[in-house]
Design a protein around this motif. Structure first.
Motif, PDB file in Angstrom:
ATOM      1  N   LYS A   1      22.646  32.120  29.981  1.00  0.00           N
ATOM      2  CA  LYS A   1      22.430  33.426  29.278  1.00  0.00           C
ATOM      3  C   LYS A   1      21.573  34.292  29.898  1.00  0.00           C
ATOM      4  CE  LYS A   1      20.704  33.794  24.780  1.00  0.00           C
ATOM      5  NZ  LYS A   1      20.919  33.557  23.468  1.00  0.00           N
ATOM      6  N   VAL A   2      22.175  35.464  29.964  1.00  0.00           N
ATOM      7  CA  VAL A   2      21.251  36.627  30.673  1.00  0.00           C
ATOM      8  C   VAL A   2      20.653  37.518  29.835  1.00  0.00           C
ATOM      9  CG1 VAL A   2      21.381  38.652  32.358  1.00  0.00           C
ATOM     10  CG2 VAL A   2      22.642  36.363  32.887  1.00  0.00           C
ATOM     11  N   TYR A   3      21.380  37.808  28.733  1.00  0.00           N
ATOM     12  CA  TYR A   3      20.823  39.032  27.942  1.00  0.00           C
ATOM     13  C   TYR A   3      21.596  38.740  26.455  1.00  0.00           C
ATOM     14  CZ  TYR A   3      20.069  43.870  26.333  1.00  0.00           C
ATOM     15  OH  TYR A   3      19.480  44.872  25.580  1.00  0.00           O
ATOM     16  N   GLU A   4      20.948  39.191  25.341  1.00  0.00           N
ATOM     17  CA  GLU A   4      21.733  39.244  24.080  1.00  0.00           C
ATOM     18  C   GLU A   4      20.864  40.244  23.269  1.00  0.00           C
ATOM     19  OE1 GLU A   4      22.906  36.380  20.373  1.00  0.00           O
ATOM     20  OE2 GLU A   4      21.457  35.623  21.980  1.00  0.00           O
ATOM     21  N   ASP A   5      21.639  41.108  22.524  1.00  0.00           N
ATOM     22  CA  ASP A   5      21.035  42.119  21.392  1.00  0.00           C
ATOM     23  C   ASP A   5      21.973  42.295  20.238  1.00  0.00           C
ATOM     24  OD1 ASP A   5      23.124  43.836  22.270  1.00  0.00           O
ATOM     25  OD2 ASP A   5      21.801  45.058  23.577  1.00  0.00           O
ATOM     26  N   ASP A   6      21.978  43.154  19.469  1.00  0.00           N
ATOM     27  CA  ASP A   6      22.743  43.346  18.424  1.00  0.00           C
ATOM     28  C   ASP A   6      23.945  43.597  18.838  1.00  0.00           C
ATOM     29  OD1 ASP A   6      20.654  42.623  16.681  1.00  0.00           O
ATOM     30  OD2 ASP A   6      20.247  44.566  16.329  1.00  0.00           O
ATOM     31  N   HIS A   7      24.299  44.230  19.902  1.00  0.00           N
ATOM     32  CA  HIS A   7      25.567  44.693  20.723  1.00  0.00           C
ATOM     33  C   HIS A   7      26.467  43.734  21.426  1.00  0.00           C
ATOM     34  CE1 HIS A   7      24.354  48.469  18.619  1.00  0.00           C
ATOM     35  NE2 HIS A   7      23.494  48.573  19.517  1.00  0.00           N
ATOM     36  N   MET A   8      25.736  42.927  22.026  1.00  0.00           N
ATOM     37  CA  MET A   8      26.400  42.235  22.986  1.00  0.00           C
ATOM     38  C   MET A   8      25.633  40.786  23.256  1.00  0.00           C
ATOM     39  SD  MET A   8      26.133  44.321  26.488  1.00  0.00           S
ATOM     40  CE  MET A   8      24.280  44.956  27.212  1.00  0.00           C
ATOM     41  N   LYS A   9      26.246  40.002  23.765  1.00  0.00           N
ATOM     42  CA  LYS A   9      25.581  38.797  24.506  1.00  0.00           C
ATOM     43  C   LYS A   9      26.270  38.398  25.928  1.00  0.00           C
ATOM     44  CE  LYS A   9      25.561  35.013  22.151  1.00  0.00           C
ATOM     45  NZ  LYS A   9      26.132  34.120  21.209  1.00  0.00           N
ATOM     46  N   VAL A  10      25.429  38.373  27.166  1.00  0.00           N
ATOM     47  CA  VAL A  10      25.957  38.448  28.473  1.00  0.00           C
ATOM     48  C   VAL A  10      25.619  36.934  28.775  1.00  0.00           C
ATOM     49  CG1 VAL A  10      25.838  39.254  30.682  1.00  0.00           C
ATOM     50  CG2 VAL A  10      25.592  40.609  28.639  1.00  0.00           C
ATOM     51  N   PHE A  11      26.662  36.295  29.649  1.00  0.00           N
ATOM     52  CA  PHE A  11      26.349  34.911  30.555  1.00  0.00           C
ATOM     53  C   PHE A  11      26.640  35.221  31.750  1.00  0.00           C
ATOM     54  CE2 PHE A  11      27.797  33.759  26.100  1.00  0.00           C
ATOM     55  CZ  PHE A  11      26.971  32.983  25.699  1.00  0.00           C
ATOM     56  N   GLN A  12      25.928  34.627  32.780  1.00  0.00           N
ATOM     57  CA  GLN A  12      26.095  34.467  34.079  1.00  0.00           C
ATOM     58  C   GLN A  12      26.608  33.081  34.363  1.00  0.00           C
ATOM     59  OE1 GLN A  12      22.599  33.975  36.847  1.00  0.00           O
ATOM     60  NE2 GLN A  12      23.123  35.920  37.489  1.00  0.00           N
ATOM     61  N   PHE A  13      27.542  33.054  35.147  1.00  0.00           N
ATOM     62  CA  PHE A  13      28.035  31.717  35.762  1.00  0.00           C
ATOM     63  C   PHE A  13      27.561  31.436  37.220  1.00  0.00           C
ATOM     64  CE2 PHE A  13      30.703  33.057  32.269  1.00  0.00           C
ATOM     65  CZ  PHE A  13      31.000  32.173  31.634  1.00  0.00           C
ATOM     66  N   ILE A  14      26.734  30.554  37.521  1.00  0.00           N
ATOM     67  CA  ILE A  14      26.371  30.413  38.810  1.00  0.00           C
ATOM     68  C   ILE A  14      27.045  29.492  39.421  1.00  0.00           C
ATOM     69  CG2 ILE A  14      24.160  29.873  40.110  1.00  0.00           C
ATOM     70  CD1 ILE A  14      22.546  30.412  37.786  1.00  0.00           C
ATOM     71  N   ARG A  15      27.633  29.737  40.791  1.00  0.00           N
ATOM     72  CA  ARG A  15      28.473  28.944  41.359  1.00  0.00           C
ATOM     73  C   ARG A  15      27.419  28.364  42.293  1.00  0.00           C
ATOM     74  NH1 ARG A  15      34.465  29.988  44.242  1.00  0.00           N
ATOM     75  NH2 ARG A  15      34.650  27.783  45.066  1.00  0.00           N
ATOM     76  N   VAL A  16      26.782  27.337  41.765  1.00  0.00           N
ATOM     77  CA  VAL A  16      25.441  26.872  42.594  1.00  0.00           C
ATOM     78  C   VAL A  16      25.775  26.515  44.091  1.00  0.00           C
ATOM     79  CG1 VAL A  16      23.618  25.057  42.674  1.00  0.00           C
ATOM     80  CG2 VAL A  16      24.800  25.953  40.536  1.00  0.00           C
ATOM     81  N   GLY A  17      27.076  25.820  44.412  1.00  0.00           N
ATOM     82  CA  GLY A  17      26.994  25.258  45.922  1.00  0.00           C
ATOM     83  C   GLY A  17      27.850  26.288  46.659  1.00  0.00           C
ATOM     84  N   LYS A  18      28.065  27.516  46.217  1.00  0.00           N
ATOM     85  CA  LYS A  18      29.056  28.622  46.849  1.00  0.00           C
ATOM     86  C   LYS A  18      28.052  30.068  46.929  1.00  0.00           C
ATOM     87  CE  LYS A  18      32.676  29.984  48.790  1.00  0.00           C
ATOM     88  NZ  LYS A  18      32.981  29.855  50.398  1.00  0.00           N
ATOM     89  N   GLY A  19      27.093  29.938  46.231  1.00  0.00           N
ATOM     90  CA  GLY A  19      26.608  31.315  45.922  1.00  0.00           C
ATOM     91  C   GLY A  19      27.015  32.580  45.396  1.00  0.00           C
ATOM     92  N   CYS A  20      27.861  32.411  44.634  1.00  0.00           N
ATOM     93  CA  CYS A  20      28.830  33.398  43.980  1.00  0.00           C
ATOM     94  C   CYS A  20      28.517  33.334  42.597  1.00  0.00           C
ATOM     95  CB  CYS A  20      30.347  33.110  44.007  1.00  0.00           C
ATOM     96  SG  CYS A  20      31.158  32.728  45.723  1.00  0.00           S
ATOM     97  N   LEU A  21      28.634  34.652  41.878  1.00  0.00           N
ATOM     98  CA  LEU A  21      27.984  34.715  40.341  1.00  0.00           C
ATOM     99  C   LEU A  21      29.221  35.479  39.880  1.00  0.00           C
ATOM    100  CD1 LEU A  21      24.420  36.116  41.266  1.00  0.00           C
ATOM    101  CD2 LEU A  21      25.224  33.628  40.394  1.00  0.00           C
ATOM    102  N   SER A  22      29.478  35.125  38.618  1.00  0.00           N
ATOM    103  CA  SER A  22      30.581  35.842  37.775  1.00  0.00           C
ATOM    104  C   SER A  22      29.780  36.200  36.253  1.00  0.00           C
ATOM    105  CB  SER A  22      31.648  35.303  37.634  1.00  0.00           C
ATOM    106  OG  SER A  22      31.600  33.738  37.372  1.00  0.00           O
ATOM    107  N   TYR A  23      30.435  36.848  35.422  1.00  0.00           N
ATOM    108  CA  TYR A  23      29.681  37.267  34.174  1.00  0.00           C
ATOM    109  C   TYR A  23      30.668  37.433  33.069  1.00  0.00           C
ATOM    110  CZ  TYR A  23      26.166  38.227  37.472  1.00  0.00           C
ATOM    111  OH  TYR A  23      25.047  38.345  38.254  1.00  0.00           O
ATOM    112  N   MET A  24      30.172  37.042  31.971  1.00  0.00           N
ATOM    113  CA  MET A  24      31.047  37.210  30.636  1.00  0.00           C
ATOM    114  C   MET A  24      30.052  38.142  29.874  1.00  0.00           C
ATOM    115  SD  MET A  24      32.884  34.625  28.018  1.00  0.00           S
ATOM    116  CE  MET A  24      33.992  34.154  29.015  1.00  0.00           C
TER     117      MET A  24
END
Length: 378
Positions: A112-135
Motif C-alpha cells: 500500500k502506497v497511500y490511503e485517505d477518505d477518497h482513495m486507496k493506492v496499491f503498488q505492485f512490485i515486480r521484484v525480479g524485473k524492476g517493473c511497477l504497476s498500480y491500482m
C-alpha cells in the motif's frame, strides 16, 4: 537430509528484509552476468550446470555447509539436479528456487502506497524485473496504471477490495515487458487509455482527448497534457494533487532513457521540456511513484514501496532539474546506451497489437532485466 524448496515469495521477503543468503546460480555465465537475483546481503557463486554433470567436487570447498544455500537455474530442473548432488555429498541447508528465474521474473508483490477518505493506492512490485504497476481504489471502482500481463492478480486484488476494474491507463508503450492493459480491458469491460501517437491498432481511448479522467472521488490529470521523452507518447498522471504516477519519465534517481527510437537528440529535447516546464510546476510534497526501479535496496523507502516526494527527488538529482538545455541534451546523448531491452522490438509490436503470441512466448520474451533508465541525475 532432503532438498528443500524455496518459493519466489519467500525469496522476495529475504531480499526486502535484507537477509543473508548464499546463491549458487547454475545458469550460463553470460545469463548470470546479465540478470540475477539482487540482494544487498547475498553472496554468489556462478558455475554453469554443464560443468557439474559429473559431480560437484569442484565446488565442494566453495559452498558453505553452515548456512542456507539456494541453487538457481532458468526454470528449476537443473537446480534440482545440482541440489540433490549437494545433498548426496553431505550438504545440509540446500534449497532450490521453485520454477527458477522464470518464476522470479513473474512475481508481483503488493504494497500500500497511500490511503485517505477518497482513495486507496496499491503498488505492485515486480521484484525480479524492476517493473511497477498500480491500482487506485475509490468507492468500489478501481483504476489500473501500467498493469503487467498477469491480469488475474489484479482482478483478485480488486475483488478483495470489493471493487470492479473500470479504468486502465498505460503511461506509454512499454518496451521491456508486455502490457496487460488490453487483455484486462477485454476481460473486465474497463475503458483502456493509451496515447494514440504510440500506434496501437486495437480499440482504446486516446489520451490526447482527455486532460482529466475522473471516477468516483478521483481526478487523474493527464499531465500538462503530455510528458514525452522516454517514448514520444509518454505521459505522467497527477492524481488528486497528491500522487504523480511518473511512468518512465522520472525515476527515484534518474530519468527514462529517450534513445529507444533512434531519435535520441529529438526525444532528449522533449524530455528536457517535460522535466523543466511541466514537472517544474508540481509541488514538492507530491509523492512520485514511477514505472520502474533500478536498485531495489536504494529506492525502496521505509514504508516498503518505491517512491519519494518530488522535493526529495529534486534535491537528490539537482543537476537533472537545473542543467541548461544544450548541456542536458548533450549529456543524454553521451549516456545513451547501445544495450536495448531484450527483445524490445517484438515486445513493442505485441503491445501495439500488431503481433500476437501465446503465454509461453510472452514468458520467453520477458526474461531478463529492464533497461528503461539510462542515466541518473544527467
Amino acid at each position: 537430509m532432503t532438498l528443500k524448496i524455496m518459493t519466489v515469495k519467500q525469496l522476495a521477503e529475504k531480499v526486502l528484509n535484507k537477509e543473508h543468503l548464499f546463491i549458487l546460480d547454475v545458469r550460463n555465465e553470460s545469463d548470470f552476468q546479465d540478470w540475477k537475483v539482487e540482494g544487498e546481503n547475498f553472496e554468489y557463486l556462478n558455475i554453469p550446470y554443464f560443468e557439474l554433470l559429473d559431480g560437484i567436487d569442484e565446488i565442494a570447498d566453495k559452498v558453505p555447509r553452515d548456512q542456507d544455500v539456494l541453487v538457481i537455474c532458468a526454470k528449476g530442473g537443473s537446480s534440482e539436479f545440482v541440489g540433490e548432488e549437494l545433498i548426496d555429498a553431505g550438504f545440509d541447508h540446500i534449497y532450490t528456487l521453485e520454477d527458477g528465474m522464470k518464476a522470479w521474473s513473474e512475481l508481483l508483490k503488493k504494497v500500500k502506497v497511500y490511503e485517505d477518505d477518497h482513495m486507496k493506492v496499491f503498488q505492485f512490485i515486480r521484484v525480479g524485473k524492476g517493473c511497477l504497476s498500480y491500482m487506485i481504489v475509490s468507492d468500489q471502482e478501481a483504476l489500473l496504471v501500467d498493469p503487467a500481463r498477469f491480469v488475474n492478480d489484479y482482478v483478485k486484488v480488486a475483488e478483495e477490495e470489493g471493487a470492479k476494474i473500470t479504468h486502465i491507463v498505460d503511461s506509454h508503450l512499454h518496451a521491456d515487458h508486455i502490457s496487460g492493459g488490453n487483455m484486462l480491458a477485454e476481460m473486465t469491460g474497463a475503458k483502456y487509455y493509451l496515447m494514440k501517437s504510440e500506434g496501437a491498432v486495437f480499440n482504446f481511448e486516446a489520451l490526447e482527448d482527455h486532460e482529466k479522467i475522473g471516477f468516483k472521488q478521483v481526478q487523474l490529470e493527464v499531465l500538462a497534457v503530455k510528458t514525452p521523452g522516454h517514448t514520444p507518447g509518454s505521459v505522467s498522471f497527477l492524481v488528486n494533487d497528491k500522487l504523480l504516477f511518473s511512468g518512465d519519465t522520472i525515476f527515484i534517481s534518474g530519468l527514462g532513457r529517450p534513445d529507444l527510437g533512434n531519435k535520441v537528440r529529438e526525444w532528449a529535447n522533449d524530455l528536457y521540456n517535460s522535466v523543466h516546464n511541466k514537472v517544474a510546476e508540481i509541488a514538492d510534497d507530491v509523492i512520485v511513484i514511477p514505472g520502474h526501479f533500478a536498485d531495489l535496496d536504494a529506492e525502496i523507502n521505509s514504508d516498503g514501496y518505491i517512491g519519494d516526494t518530488l522535493g526529495n527527488i529534486r534535491k537528490r538529482n539537482e543537476k537533472m532539474f537545473t542543467t541548461p538545455k544544450e548541456e542536458f541534451i548533450s549529456s543524454v546523448e553521451k549516456s545513451a546506451s547501445s544495450v536495448k531491452p531484450p527483445n524490445f522490438e517484438e515486445i513493442v509490436a505485441i503491445n501495439r497489437g500488431v503481433e500476437k503470441v501465446d503465454s509461453d512466448k510472452m514468458q520467453e520474451l520477458e526474461i531478463g532485466p529492464n533497461r528503461c533508465a539510462v542515466h541518473h541525475g544527467v
